[in-house]
Design a protein around this motif. Structure first.
Motif, mmCIF file in Angstrom:
data_model
loop_
_atom_site.group_PDB
_atom_site.id
_atom_site.type_symbol
_atom_site.label_atom_id
_atom_site.label_comp_id
_atom_site.label_asym_id
_atom_site.label_seq_id
_atom_site.Cartn_x
_atom_site.Cartn_y
_atom_site.Cartn_z
ATOM 1 N N ASP A 1 -5.068 -153.166 -107.526
ATOM 2 C CA ASP A 1 -5.167 -152.618 -106.176
ATOM 3 C C ASP A 1 -4.974 -153.759 -105.179
ATOM 4 O O ASP A 1 -5.775 -154.681 -105.131
ATOM 5 C CB ASP A 1 -6.558 -151.985 -106.026
ATOM 6 N N GLU B 1 -5.564 -154.056 -102.218
ATOM 7 C CA GLU B 1 -6.702 -154.230 -101.316
ATOM 8 C C GLU B 1 -7.787 -155.097 -101.946
ATOM 9 O O GLU B 1 -8.667 -155.599 -101.248
ATOM 10 C CB GLU B 1 -7.322 -152.863 -101.004
ATOM 11 N N ARG B 2 -7.809 -155.190 -103.289
ATOM 12 C CA ARG B 2 -8.906 -155.874 -103.982
ATOM 13 C C ARG B 2 -8.553 -157.290 -104.412
ATOM 14 O O ARG B 2 -9.393 -157.992 -104.953
ATOM 15 C CB ARG B 2 -9.352 -155.079 -105.217
ATOM 16 N N LEU B 3 -7.282 -157.693 -104.239
ATOM 17 C CA LEU B 3 -6.899 -159.038 -104.648
ATOM 18 C C LEU B 3 -6.886 -159.930 -103.413
ATOM 19 O O LEU B 3 -6.678 -159.468 -102.301
ATOM 20 C CB LEU B 3 -5.527 -158.996 -105.336
ATOM 21 N N TYR B 4 -7.140 -161.203 -103.625
ATOM 22 C CA TYR B 4 -7.312 -162.117 -102.496
ATOM 23 C C TYR B 4 -5.990 -162.538 -101.878
ATOM 24 O O TYR B 4 -5.956 -163.098 -100.790
ATOM 25 C CB TYR B 4 -8.124 -163.346 -102.931
ATOM 26 N N VAL B 5 -4.912 -162.331 -102.595
ATOM 27 C CA VAL B 5 -3.568 -162.548 -102.052
ATOM 28 C C VAL B 5 -2.746 -161.310 -102.407
ATOM 29 O O VAL B 5 -3.096 -160.593 -103.335
ATOM 30 C CB VAL B 5 -2.892 -163.802 -102.664
ATOM 31 N N CYS C 1 -15.807 -169.035 -110.732
ATOM 32 C CA CYS C 1 -14.497 -169.579 -110.365
ATOM 33 C C CYS C 1 -13.378 -168.834 -111.056
ATOM 34 O O CYS C 1 -12.327 -168.594 -110.471
ATOM 35 C CB CYS C 1 -14.476 -171.050 -110.769
ATOM 36 N N GLY D 1 -18.888 -165.725 -106.101
ATOM 37 C CA GLY D 1 -17.467 -165.866 -106.351
ATOM 38 C C GLY D 1 -16.833 -166.650 -105.213
ATOM 39 O O GLY D 1 -17.298 -166.582 -104.077
ATOM 40 N N PHE D 2 -15.790 -167.400 -105.541
ATOM 41 C CA PHE D 2 -15.120 -168.147 -104.465
ATOM 42 C C PHE D 2 -13.653 -168.337 -104.812
ATOM 43 O O PHE D 2 -13.253 -168.278 -105.978
ATOM 44 C CB PHE D 2 -15.809 -169.497 -104.220
ATOM 45 N N ILE D 3 -12.880 -168.531 -103.783
ATOM 46 C CA ILE D 3 -11.428 -168.717 -103.895
ATOM 47 C C ILE D 3 -11.091 -169.880 -102.971
ATOM 48 O O ILE D 3 -11.456 -169.864 -101.796
ATOM 49 C CB ILE D 3 -10.692 -167.449 -103.423
ATOM 50 N N ASP E 1 -9.978 -169.853 -99.105
ATOM 51 C CA ASP E 1 -10.885 -169.754 -97.946
ATOM 52 C C ASP E 1 -11.146 -171.125 -97.333
ATOM 53 O O ASP E 1 -11.162 -171.281 -96.115
ATOM 54 C CB ASP E 1 -12.233 -169.144 -98.362
#
Lengths: 353, 353
Positions: free
Chosen positions: B65, B67-71, B257, B286-288, B291
């Motif tokens: 989806d 909408e749910r992925l960070y990129v 991670c 969680g982190f990416i 950011d």
């Protein structure tokens, strides 16, 4: 004066899965005992009400590692631990009077001899609708747990959309009211089982309550959480938690309060949507109200809860607690109702003579 | 000047489970293309090195989806996305010169025309042992990710005992070095697969590295984490994460991670020890790294990483990266090595003419 005679429920067979209430493998057994006379700074109390809490299930889990539980597990042969409200029959302490109501961790017993410092005096206030039982519910660890998770752990503000699971339960019904009526959150979504409970949750102020027993639950929850949510107050764990991970907004916060859906199972299932935590930078925090009590934070919160009740923002009437009149020999089966999902609000045992 | 001809790898079949490198269902396919001439403020670049990252697996997941992925996910028919280091062949921008090395998200292509602002000039420094490839590794998103998780997310201090999974990998090997050699943590425990990798992790400074392929892994990890740990830097998810939840100290922090153990599976397993999060008040975040790059935090961290390298606290020599000389037609299979656990440190593709 001779020692007070009392009956007590002891933990006889720590359960691995569902607790058992009858037969040779029963989880608890009844014993007769004679108490010592109270010594200096001690009280003899008569238990009036018992608090029924999902957390108690964890305290008796078979084979649980004492190093990993937040309180010492109840040992085989010990009295079952429980919060309770009692009347002081005899006081050897200057700080507490005979006839006073006190709360404490007195356990499943008719009478107890306790240190006065382990008994907190409480004061009902009928003009504000505050009854004694509220001190083991809305104004006790239950309400404080809701406050802790929502405001301290998840840092919820008026700008947030919030989901509360177990929303018709003791903690959930307080979390819903705090979110909507005290914090003024943008949208509050409850999750509960059955139309009756959902109507109750909506009557508390939730914008909508989604029925997890409905066949359209997943679609209903997706619709209710369109645009995703900032805060999830989790009382249930399991599949609903897993689904909620897919409904959290980026940088959303989960207050992990309970996992009642998994307490009587043997670790089936499991959380599969972990990657959502990473991809959407979700924060999960487990918490236990005892920390806030020990650190003194809870005192101030309790004051805020009482104020909210007096201002009519939080309802603590009969609809937010289920008081079940119970003969002492039926104490375990009343507690067992917790896991059948039968009660709305706080489940309280009133011990009948 | 006529457009530059180039070969490009495009995403042809988004995979549900394991990526496929041959046959009619191959995940990627090779195409020939002719680039436009660079316009104002654009560059024509030649790709020298490709960064291989487990995160890329998420970008191509079938049915994910958006909408749910960070990129945004890579779309079917698009060039496979990848960080890369390139040489500038032609510059129409004042800020970048021909011959300069730049890094950017150029993708699996031999040549590319890119906006100058999407290309970050880099400068190798042989006297400090800093090579160009380090800017997609130890001094690039990989090192920054380790810094982000360990120092910003998990707030690790010298007083903490730290466990790092995937410890022989790109991010893990940096996290181990940061924890032990920069923060001076009390104890640093690596988890990696096989004796050779474990020896590598210990050579980086870990007090001990536990081999997850050993039949005694569970007992070995318990022994290594006696007294429990404050910080878990999780690169793998799955069963090791589940086990680690039982080894966290009260109020422990998990920097979530990656979950490489689950990327190619179909959601089997799942985290069963969720209750540990509650009982022991564990915090999971969680982190990416994107950011921190967007917020500008990463700039300062990069400076600290370069300083630590120059002070000899972090080794970025050949042992912390595996550079695989690869013909362009073999780019996907070199990337596939990530999921076989074959490489130590950062896996870098060097494109051979």
């Amino acid at each position: 004066m001779p020692g007070q005679k009392t009956r007590q429920w002891i933990l006889s067979n720590p359960p691995q899965a569902n607790p058992v209430f009858t037969g040779p493998n029963a989880t608890f057994s009844l014993r007769d005992s004679t108490l010592p006379s109270p010594g200096p700074d001690q009280l003899l109390v008569k238990i009036l009400f018992l608090s029924n809490d999902p957390a108690q299930r964890g305290w008796i889990q078979k084979g649980i590692d004492p190093e990993r539980l937040y309180v010492p597990p109840v040992q085989q042969g010990e009295i079952m631990r429980s919060f309770a409200i009692a009347e002081v029959l005899e006081s050897k302490a200057n700080t507490v009077n005979q006839g006073q109501l006190v709360m404490g961790t007195f356990g499943w017993t008719e009478y107890a001899v306790v240190d006065a410092k382990e008994a907190r005096p409480i004061q009902a206030d009928p003009s504000s609708g505050i009854r004694a039982t509220h001190f083991i519910g809305a104004l006790g660890v239950t309400g404080l747990t809701a406050y802790n998770g929502l405001i301290d752990v998840a840092r919820t503000t008026a700008a947030d959309t919030v989901v509360v699971s177990g929303a018709a339960g003791a903690t959930g019904s307080m979390a819903v009211q705090l979110a909507k009526n005290v914090l003024g959150c943008k949208k509050v979504i409850g999750i509960a089982g059955g139309a009756k409970k959902c109507a109750f949750v909506e009557s508390l102020g939730a914008d909508v309550c989604v029925d997890y027993k409905s066949p359209s639950f997943v679609a209903d929850l997706k619709k209710a959480t369109e645009g995703f949510v900032q805060v999830y107050f989790d009382n249930v764990g399991g599949d609903i938690l897993d689904l909620m991970l897919t409904r959290m907004a980026r940088h959303g916060r989960v207050a992990a309060c309970g996992a009642v859906a998994t307490y009587n199972s043997l670790g089936e299932g499991g959380v599969k949507n972990w990657f959502e935590i990473i991809a959407n930078r979700i924060e999960i925090k487990g918490f236990i109200i005892l920390d806030a009590i020990e650190s003194g934070k809870a005192e101030q919160w309790m004051g805020e809860l009482v104020k909210a009740v007096k201002e009519g923002k939080i309802r603590v009437g009969p609809e937010t607690e289920t008081v079940v009149g119970t003969r002492f020999e039926d104490v375990p089966t009343t507690w067992g109702m917790l896991f059948e999902g039968g009660n709305t609000g706080k489940l309280v045992t009133e011990i009948k003579a």
